[in-house]
Design an enzyme around this catalytic site. Sequence first.
Site, PDB file in Angstrom:
ATOM      1  N   HIS A  28       0.957  -1.263   0.011  1.00 45.62           N
ATOM      2  CA  HIS A  28       0.184  -0.064  -0.028  1.00 45.62           C
ATOM      3  C   HIS A  28       0.748   1.217   0.078  1.00 45.62           C
ATOM      4  O   HIS A  28       2.027   1.075   0.547  1.00 45.62           O
ATOM      5  CB  HIS A  28      -0.877   0.125   1.211  1.00 45.62           C
ATOM      6  CG  HIS A  28      -2.030  -1.040   1.323  1.00 45.62           C
ATOM      7  ND1 HIS A  28      -2.878  -1.098   0.098  1.00 45.62           N
ATOM      8  CD2 HIS A  28      -2.288  -2.032   2.108  1.00 45.62           C
ATOM      9  CE1 HIS A  28      -3.950  -1.883   0.316  1.00 45.62           C
ATOM     10  NE2 HIS A  28      -3.551  -2.499   1.738  1.00 45.62           N
ATOM     11  N   CYS A  76       0.098   2.106  -5.321  1.00 45.23           N
ATOM     12  CA  CYS A  76      -1.009   2.833  -6.059  1.00 45.23           C
ATOM     13  C   CYS A  76      -0.495   4.246  -6.247  1.00 45.23           C
ATOM     14  O   CYS A  76       0.093   4.571  -5.119  1.00 45.23           O
ATOM     15  CB  CYS A  76      -2.071   2.674  -5.341  1.00 45.23           C
ATOM     16  SG  CYS A  76      -3.243   1.208  -5.550  1.00 45.23           S
ATOM     17  N   ARG A 101      -0.469   3.422 -11.375  1.00 44.85           N
ATOM     18  CA  ARG A 101       0.479   2.661 -10.421  1.00 44.85           C
ATOM     19  C   ARG A 101       1.832   3.254 -10.499  1.00 44.85           C
ATOM     20  O   ARG A 101       2.349   3.665 -11.530  1.00 44.85           O
ATOM     21  CB  ARG A 101       0.808   1.084 -10.941  1.00 44.85           C
ATOM     22  CG  ARG A 101      -0.614   0.362 -10.841  1.00 44.85           C
ATOM     23  CD  ARG A 101      -1.030  -0.082  -9.294  1.00 44.85           C
ATOM     24  NE  ARG A 101      -1.966  -0.926  -9.350  1.00 44.85           N
ATOM     25  CZ  ARG A 101      -3.383  -0.539  -9.060  1.00 44.85           C
ATOM     26  NH1 ARG A 101      -3.641   0.844  -8.917  1.00 44.85           N
ATOM     27  NH2 ARG A 101      -4.449  -1.110  -9.048  1.00 44.85           N
TER      28      ARG A 101
END
Length: 231
Positions: free
Chosen positions: A125, A193, A202
């Site tokens: 993340h 992300c 991305r």
Amino acid sequence: MIGELLITASVLVLLFLGWQLWLQDILVGNQLNNQAQKLGQTWQNETRARPAPISTPAPVVPVVSQAPGNAQKFGILIVPRWGKDWERPIAQGVGVADVLDAIGVGHYPGTQMPGQVGNFAIAAHRHAYGGGFEYVHELHVGDHVFVETTAGWYQYSFRDIQYVQPTQVNVLQPVPMEPGVKPTDRIITMTTCNPFFSTAERMVAYGLFDQFYPRAGGPPEEIAATVEAKG
């Protein structure tokens, strides 16, 4: 009057949610850091318990381990640029609930393992559940990225960042963005992300393998103090 109260209440809710997300990121990040340190400490203790070899020259070809089962931890990511004590455990798989949310960094199944010719691709993340790759954009060319396993430490040097659409999975090819091309280099690919709090695109960071340090010979000098601090 009622309108003003509603606006005030909305602002307070937004502030609370922002504070909660920020605090959760810090708390989970610290938990993942502790998990990585304990895992590394276990490996260090196992090494100390073995008889010292007569000679431990670094092999020309790094040790390549088999990929474990899904959600099983097999490595530790160490990035000095992100703090001298920054570490995150690496597990097999990139499932959101069982790996990225719960463990931190996931290894894309089907991509190569640390030190293997081809593409060792991992994901985390950007700014949630510990924010594994929150600072990936701050890497400088030449910065070292270490992957620690029970076999030792794999040193990669950061080279470049690329921004792609979520559908551009060619970044996971043995030679990123070059399907069908036979690899000759050992690459690390870190995906997350972008922008913050969005999955619109991305961010992909690439590094190139430098050297393997067998556990019996001790860690690289750059992270020796961090490793030894684990006990």
